[in-house]
Design an enzyme around this catalytic site. Structure first.
Site, mmCIF file in Angstrom:
data_model
loop_
_atom_site.group_PDB
_atom_site.id
_atom_site.type_symbol
_atom_site.label_atom_id
_atom_site.label_comp_id
_atom_site.label_asym_id
_atom_site.label_seq_id
_atom_site.Cartn_x
_atom_site.Cartn_y
_atom_site.Cartn_z
ATOM 1 N N HIS A 51 0.846 -1.207 0.000
ATOM 2 C CA HIS A 51 0.000 0.000 0.000
ATOM 3 C C HIS A 51 0.876 1.249 0.000
ATOM 4 C CE1 HIS A 51 -3.748 2.181 0.451
ATOM 5 N NE2 HIS A 51 -3.229 2.887 1.432
ATOM 6 N N GLN A 56 2.880 11.157 -1.588
ATOM 7 C CA GLN A 56 2.939 11.636 -0.205
ATOM 8 C C GLN A 56 4.364 11.657 0.359
ATOM 9 O OE1 GLN A 56 -0.145 9.701 2.144
ATOM 10 N NE2 GLN A 56 -1.695 10.169 0.596
ATOM 11 N N HIS A 204 -9.532 1.262 1.343
ATOM 12 C CA HIS A 204 -9.327 1.742 2.716
ATOM 13 C C HIS A 204 -10.586 1.394 3.514
ATOM 14 C CE1 HIS A 204 -6.729 4.940 0.654
ATOM 15 N NE2 HIS A 204 -5.893 4.394 1.510
ATOM 16 N N HIS A 241 -5.747 -1.075 6.370
ATOM 17 C CA HIS A 241 -5.889 -0.611 7.759
ATOM 18 C C HIS A 241 -6.767 -1.565 8.588
ATOM 19 C CE1 HIS A 241 -3.798 2.953 6.593
ATOM 20 N NE2 HIS A 241 -4.773 3.384 5.814
ATOM 21 N N ASP A 286 2.314 3.227 2.869
ATOM 22 C CA ASP A 286 1.200 4.169 2.844
ATOM 23 C C ASP A 286 1.643 5.629 2.665
ATOM 24 O OD1 ASP A 286 -1.315 5.259 3.011
ATOM 25 O OD2 ASP A 286 -1.703 4.700 5.080
HETATM 26 ZN ZN LIG Z 1 -3.767 4.849 2.009
#
Ligand SMILES: [Zn+2]
Length: 412
Positions: A51, A56, A204, A241, A286
């Site tokens: 993931h 980011q 998610h 998650h 992530d």
């Molecule tokens: Zn994510």
């Protein structure tokens, strides 16, 4: 024919085998032999980062120093501000290439890029340049977020995703961003489209308590309940998650043989909570607050210890299976992430002579690696029989220089 000599190699058991010789032909493992003397390196299968949101990486260091009363929701504002600036595919390609380069240095040979900024060509090109495999999980996103995240409806999503050209080393999968962004009918349409093609589906799920409350108020079901009713939950499904689950949610995932992708460094950073992994374990970086699957793996066990007061729910071999074979299968590469005849020749050599692992006996090499090893202990990485990292340096990407350049431009 290329031959790799490993002082130790983890072939799937609780202890690594000494003196393993791996022969590679045409990108696949042609033979595995053991009991032969060799130079000092431990070898494990390639790591799967199940993931990732590559963009980011540009937030690292800017958001972790939280302001008082910060939460997932305040972090999300900063993430949106960055995404808004990433309109140019060339900038995205450069940022992703440097980020995937960092992943390669950490021993990651396959990444699941959960893409809701929809720069698929740039992502695919970046993975190819960095030398790693990719499953592009193009996310259906219909409500909320930024306009650039959104498709008009599930049909428009399918049309766009159906046109993506994968090519060598790349596979395509489906993603349902979340129950916040996709209504149940559209989620069902995405699940159907994926099932017809045998694609994996990632979503998610239950990262936040508020997400659960809003979902129950709106649809009368939990996020996992909505996904199950939409037909998305199967042995090709990954719940990312799965932090705040009911017993029914957990049973639905376990019964289906679904995967649960834990991203503990992100979940810690965002104060999400500690999940219990109700499914086959996989691991993801992530938000890229760090890129180190050894850190993610040990966190699954160590966070459980803090939460429950009990040690030893997970063995080192089980955690490493989550980081390798399970991750490969969850991304649509079954049979990868293992050292076995016929498997893709994706291999990671770990220095056993570095300061963190020095002194650990061979019989304890796995717990030493999982509980004390870090990304910089990776020395060499092979993908499909091709060396992409040699002696701690990427063979074609100036990872540090490229990260500095592109993130510097984005912060101006
Ligand atoms: Zn994510």
């Amino acid at each position: 024919m290329t031959t790799f000599w490993c002082e130790l190699a983890w072939l799937g058991g609780d202890e690594p085998e000494p003196g393993v010789v791996i022969e590679i032909e045409g990108g696949e493992i042609a033979s595995v032999g053991s009991g032969i003397g060799a130079p000092p390196a431990g070898v494990i299968p390639g790591l799967a980062n199940a993931h990732s949101h590559a963009f980011q990486r540009a937030l690292r260091g800017r958001t972790e120093g939280a302001t008082r009363d910060g939460s997932f929701w305040t972090w999300r504002e900063q993430m949106y501000a960055l995404a808004e600036r990433l309109t140019d595919p060339e900038t995205m390609r450069r940022l992703a290439r440097a980020t995937f380069g960092e992943m390669a240095l950490a021993g990651i040979t396959l990444v699941g890029e959960f893409d809701y900024v929809h720069h698929s060509s740039a992502m695919i090109e970046a993975a190819r340049e960095a030398g790693i495999r990719m499953t592009l999980l193009d996310a259906c996103y219909l409500e909320g977020g930024l306009p650039s995240f959104r498709d008009r409806d599930a049909g428009a999503w399918a049309e766009r995703v159906g046109a993506i050209e994968a090519g060598d080393g790349v596979r395509i999968g489906a993603a349902i961003h979340s129950v916040r962004a996709v209504d149940p009918r559209s989620a069902a349409a995405v699940a159907r489209f994926a099932a017809e093609r045998g694609w994996v589906v990632h979503a998610h799920v239950s990262e936040q308590v508020r997400e659960n409350e809003e979902c129950v108020a709106r649809y009368g079901a939990t996020p996992t309940g909505v996904m199950a009713a939409a037909g998305a939950v199967s042995d090709r499904f990954t719940a990312v998650h799965a932090t705040h689950m009911t017993d029914e949610d957990a049973a639905a995932l376990l019964d289906a043989g679904a995967f649960v992708c834990m991203c503990p460094t992100t979940e810690r950073d965002l104060a999400d909570g500690i999940g219990t992994v109700p499914g086959r374990l996989t691991l993801g970086s992530d938000s890229q607050s760090v890129i180190d699957l050894f850190e993610e793996a040990r966190a699954v066990e160590l966070d459980q210890r803090l939460a429950t007061g009990i040690r030893g729910r997970w063995s080192a071999a089980e955690l490493l299976t989550g980081a390798t074979a399970n991750g490969y299968e969850s991304l649509g590469w079954p049979g990868g992430g293992v050292i076995r005849r016929g498997a893709p020749a994706d291999l990671v050599a770990v220095r056993r002579t570095g300061v963190r692992l020095a002194g650990a006996p061979a019989s304890d090499a796995l717990p030493a690696l999982v509980f004390a090893g870090t990304a910089p202990d990776v020395s060499d990485v092979v993908v499909g029989g091709r060396v992409i990292v040699r002696d701690g340096t990427h063979v074609s990407v100036d990872v540090v220089g490229e990260l500095q350049a592109v993130i510097g431009e984005l912060s101006r």
